[in-house]
Design an enzyme around this catalytic site. Structure first.
Site, PDB file in Angstrom:
ATOM      1  N   GLY A  43       0.850  -1.181   0.000  1.00  6.54           N
ATOM      2  CA  GLY A  43       0.000   0.000   0.000  1.00  6.54           C
ATOM      3  C   GLY A  43       0.886   1.231   0.000  1.00  6.54           C
ATOM      4  N   GLN A  48       3.243   9.795   1.305  1.00  2.00           N
ATOM      5  CA  GLN A  48       4.499   9.032   1.306  1.00  2.00           C
ATOM      6  C   GLN A  48       5.363   9.314   0.090  1.00  2.00           C
ATOM      7  OE1 GLN A  48       2.358   5.087   2.184  1.00  2.00           O
ATOM      8  NE2 GLN A  48       4.273   4.929   3.316  1.00  2.00           N
ATOM      9  N   CYS A  86       6.233  -0.075   7.324  1.00  6.17           N
ATOM     10  CA  CYS A  86       5.805   1.081   6.535  1.00  6.17           C
ATOM     11  C   CYS A  86       6.963   1.537   5.658  1.00  6.17           C
ATOM     12  CB  CYS A  86       5.398   2.208   7.494  1.00  6.17           C
ATOM     13  SG  CYS A  86       4.840   3.685   6.643  1.00  6.17           S
ATOM     14  N   LEU A  87       6.674   1.840   4.399  1.00  6.18           N
ATOM     15  CA  LEU A  87       7.736   2.289   3.490  1.00  6.18           C
ATOM     16  C   LEU A  87       8.328   3.625   3.922  1.00  6.18           C
ATOM     17  CD1 LEU A  87       6.274   1.300  -0.011  1.00  6.18           C
ATOM     18  CD2 LEU A  87       7.906   0.055   1.416  1.00  6.18           C
ATOM     19  N   HIS A 128      -4.210   1.259   7.511  1.00  2.00           N
ATOM     20  CA  HIS A 128      -2.852   1.817   7.604  1.00  2.00           C
ATOM     21  C   HIS A 128      -2.697   2.987   6.618  1.00  2.00           C
ATOM     22  CE1 HIS A 128       1.694   1.258   7.996  1.00  2.00           C
ATOM     23  NE2 HIS A 128       1.580   2.051   6.945  1.00  2.00           N
ATOM     24  N   GLU A 129      -3.177   2.806   5.389  1.00  2.96           N
ATOM     25  CA  GLU A 129      -3.037   3.858   4.372  1.00  2.96           C
ATOM     26  C   GLU A 129      -3.924   5.064   4.687  1.00  2.96           C
ATOM     27  OE1 GLU A 129      -0.515   3.600   2.611  1.00  2.96           O
ATOM     28  OE2 GLU A 129      -0.253   1.481   3.070  1.00  2.96           O
ATOM     29  N   HIS A 132      -2.334   7.389   7.001  1.00  2.00           N
ATOM     30  CA  HIS A 132      -1.339   8.281   6.374  1.00  2.00           C
ATOM     31  C   HIS A 132      -1.975   9.598   5.923  1.00  2.00           C
ATOM     32  CE1 HIS A 132       2.466   6.192   6.282  1.00  2.00           C
ATOM     33  NE2 HIS A 132       1.923   5.087   5.803  1.00  2.00           N
TER      34      HIS A 132
HETATM   35 NI    NI Z   1       2.839   3.217   5.796  1.00  2.00          NI
END
Ligand code: NI
Length: 161
Positions: A43, A48, A86-87, A128-129, A132
């Protein structure tokens, strides 16, 4: 397009709603897919990649799912624990408690509204997304002292990489 990393301030901002699904928004979403796949993510939300706007993409096994101006319609009372990463915070993982199922409404790439009921891993990734877009990171959902410990570990890794 590049990933931005914690503690970049864009990750802490509440992202702005999309007024209309322009070619720029569609291009950004479609560009996010290969970036996410290269980074081995499932995701990716606009903040991000430094865009403070309310959209994200999720891709598990199948075709990517695009969510523009997403809103939670319902969440289950039942919660579960699952390890998240998480990226935007590479190299750290922790178990996070979240509702097991969600109903979300959003606009797709064609500008059409849709509603989706999700459970399992998909429900997890969607939540989670969505976080963000509100400037919330998975570490915010951890209890102290784990939260501080894991962020300290991240900052150490970041300093040495
Ligand atoms: Ni994330």
């Amino acid at each position: 397009m590049d990933l931005v990393f914690y503690p970049h301030e864009v990750l802490r901002q509440r992202a702005t709603p999309v007024e209309s699904v322009t070619p720029e928004i569609r291009d950004a979403l479609q560009e996010m897919v290969p970036l996410m796949e290269r980074s081995r993510g499932v995701g990716l939300a606009a903040p991000q990649v430094g865009l403070s706007q309310r959209f994200f993409v999720v891709k598990l096994q199948d075709d990517p799912l695009y969510f523009i101006n997403p809103e939670l319609v319902a969440t289950s009372h039942e919660t579960g624990v699952y390890e998240e990463g998480c990226l935007s915070l590479p190299g750290i993982w922790a178990e996070v408690v979240r509702p097991l199922a969600v109903t979300i409404q959003a606009i797709n790439l064609k500008g059409r509204p849709f509603q989706l009921k999700a459970d399992g891993f998909l429900a997890r990734v969607i939540q989670h997304e969505l976080d963000h877009l509100n400037g919330v990171l998975f570490t915010d959902r951890l209890d102290e002292p784990l939260r501080s410990q894991i962020l300290e570990l991240y900052m150490k890794k970041r300093a040495t990489s």
